[in-house]
Scaffold this motif. Structure first.
Motif, PDB file in Angstrom:
ATOM      1  N   GLN A  74      -5.961  29.050  49.482  1.00 51.76           N
ATOM      2  CA  GLN A  74      -7.321  29.212  48.947  1.00 51.76           C
ATOM      3  C   GLN A  74      -7.810  27.911  48.306  1.00 51.76           C
ATOM      4  O   GLN A  74      -8.982  27.550  48.446  1.00 51.76           O
ATOM      5  CB  GLN A  74      -7.392  30.358  47.937  1.00 51.76           C
ATOM      6  N   ARG A  77      -8.687  25.694  51.157  1.00 52.01           N
ATOM      7  CA  ARG A  77      -9.914  26.182  51.796  1.00 52.01           C
ATOM      8  C   ARG A  77     -11.148  25.718  51.007  1.00 52.01           C
ATOM      9  O   ARG A  77     -12.132  25.254  51.586  1.00 52.01           O
ATOM     10  CB  ARG A  77      -9.902  27.714  51.884  1.00 52.01           C
ATOM     11  N   ALA A  81     -14.026  23.354  52.346  1.00 51.13           N
ATOM     12  CA  ALA A  81     -15.428  23.805  52.323  1.00 51.13           C
ATOM     13  C   ALA A  81     -16.305  22.752  51.644  1.00 51.13           C
ATOM     14  O   ALA A  81     -17.420  22.477  52.096  1.00 51.13           O
ATOM     15  CB  ALA A  81     -15.533  25.148  51.609  1.00 51.13           C
ATOM     16  N   ARG A 115     -25.470  27.562  51.654  1.00 46.32           N
ATOM     17  CA  ARG A 115     -24.556  28.146  52.626  1.00 46.32           C
ATOM     18  C   ARG A 115     -23.146  28.286  52.059  1.00 46.32           C
ATOM     19  O   ARG A 115     -22.680  27.413  51.346  1.00 46.32           O
ATOM     20  CB  ARG A 115     -24.528  27.226  53.827  1.00 46.32           C
ATOM     21  N   ASP A 116     -22.499  29.382  52.409  1.00 49.48           N
ATOM     22  CA  ASP A 116     -21.125  29.618  51.968  1.00 49.48           C
ATOM     23  C   ASP A 116     -20.160  28.979  52.980  1.00 49.48           C
ATOM     24  O   ASP A 116     -19.757  29.606  53.949  1.00 49.48           O
ATOM     25  CB  ASP A 116     -20.870  31.125  51.858  1.00 49.48           C
ATOM     26  N   TRP A 117     -19.819  27.716  52.726  1.00 55.31           N
ATOM     27  CA  TRP A 117     -18.989  26.976  53.681  1.00 55.31           C
ATOM     28  C   TRP A 117     -17.562  27.505  53.738  1.00 55.31           C
ATOM     29  O   TRP A 117     -16.844  27.252  54.714  1.00 55.31           O
ATOM     30  CB  TRP A 117     -19.007  25.489  53.342  1.00 55.31           C
ATOM     31  N   ASP A 118     -17.127  28.243  52.711  1.00 58.23           N
ATOM     32  CA  ASP A 118     -15.803  28.882  52.762  1.00 58.23           C
ATOM     33  C   ASP A 118     -15.625  29.714  54.024  1.00 58.23           C
ATOM     34  O   ASP A 118     -14.532  29.784  54.583  1.00 58.23           O
ATOM     35  CB  ASP A 118     -15.612  29.822  51.554  1.00 58.23           C
ATOM     36  N   ARG A 119     -16.702  30.352  54.419  1.00 62.60           N
ATOM     37  CA  ARG A 119     -16.616  31.269  55.569  1.00 62.60           C
ATOM     38  C   ARG A 119     -16.547  30.521  56.899  1.00 62.60           C
ATOM     39  O   ARG A 119     -16.329  31.130  57.942  1.00 62.60           O
ATOM     40  CB  ARG A 119     -17.823  32.210  55.587  1.00 62.60           C
ATOM     41  N   GLU A 120     -16.750  29.217  56.858  1.00 65.26           N
ATOM     42  CA  GLU A 120     -16.717  28.402  58.079  1.00 65.26           C
ATOM     43  C   GLU A 120     -15.342  27.757  58.295  1.00 65.26           C
ATOM     44  O   GLU A 120     -15.193  26.859  59.121  1.00 65.26           O
ATOM     45  CB  GLU A 120     -17.796  27.312  58.025  1.00 65.26           C
ATOM     46  N   MET A 122     -11.161  28.527  58.921  1.00 63.79           N
ATOM     47  CA  MET A 122     -10.118  29.494  59.274  1.00 63.79           C
ATOM     48  C   MET A 122      -8.776  28.983  58.739  1.00 63.79           C
ATOM     49  O   MET A 122      -8.478  27.796  58.846  1.00 63.79           O
ATOM     50  CB  MET A 122      -9.984  29.634  60.789  1.00 63.79           C
TER      51      MET A 122
END
Ligand code: 5GP
Ligand code: ZN
Length: 219
Positions: A74, A77, A81, A115-120, A122
């Motif tokens: 995390q 990540r 991000a 924008r929530d770059w965490d979601r981009e 994997m």
């Protein structure tokens, strides 16, 4: 070199420039993948000597170890991000130059949150790793890279061959425990973004990935 190539980073992380080793602490080393399969591709290497030679499925059977790995993933990540936001975000240097050229006002300090770059990003492992030292991929979703040269490169990040860290612990009967039997790497190419099926047409897939990348990063 070869299958043991990641061992050197765990042994002597301090001997690499920051362009290679992103950070290191007692328990982990974060590095840039030497052959990135996306616009941003990092690897997290746990340093625990009792785990580093294990297959990830086996290493992550240890619940306490898994908790530590997930927490560090995390962290990485978030860092990744932040890097994407700097590269592609609305307040990126590129965007500031564009706005300056237009003589436009800067975006307001507060709101919208952006924008929530965490979601981009994997985060996960390959069901059959090629490198022997335990490593977790932290990779942008775009799959846009000149290093993405082979069918297996795409499908190893685009089928259940890629096992997200959050899916651990795996159930005993999880199908991903038999990845070869499932034939993931031989499946049709399916665009990660729009779901279009490109069959086995790799060149067309690559062209399409470039188009998707352009839209994705400026969304
Ligand atoms: P795997 O398929 O084992 O999950 O992924 C191994 C990853 O390690 C690949 O993405 C590959 O590009 C990367 N890699 C292989 N050799 C080296 C190396 O010597 N240095 C770095 N930084 N990455 C490597
Ligand atoms: Zn698409």
């Amino acid at each position: 070199g070869g299958r043991d190539g990641l061992g050197a980073y765990i042994a002597k992380p301090e001997s690499y420039p920051s362009s290679v080793v992103v950070y290191h602490n007692d328990d982990f080393v974060a590095i840039h993948d030497m052959f990135p399969k996306s616009s941003l591709h990092l690897l997290l290497l746990p340093r625990d000597q009792t785990k580093t030679r294990l297959h990830p499925f086996e290493a992550f059977e240890d619940a306490e170890f898994l908790v530590k790995v997930k927490a560090e993933v995390q962290n990485l990540r978030k860092l990744a991000a932040g890097e994407l936001r700097r590269k592609y975000g609305k307040d990126s240097a590129q965007e500031q130059v564009r706005r300056a050229a237009l003589n436009a006002d800067p975006p307001p300090d507060e709101l919208p949150p952006g924008r929530d770059w965490d979601r981009e990003i994997m985060c996960g492992v390959h069901a059959v790793p090629s490198m022997s030292h335990l490593h977790i991929h932290v990779i942008a979703v775009d799959r846009y890279s000149e290093r993405l040269k082979h069918r297996k490169h795409y499908n190893s990040f685009s089928t259940p061959f890629f096992v997200p860290i959050d899916d651990f612990p795996l159930a005993a009967d999880d199908r991903r425990r038999q990845p070869t039997q499932e034939g993931y790497l031989k499946q049709d190419f399916v665009c990660w973004r729009c779901g279009d099926n490109f069959g086995n047409r790799f060149i067309e897939l690559k062209k399409h990935l470039a188009e998707e990348f352009k839209e994705w990063k400026t969304l």
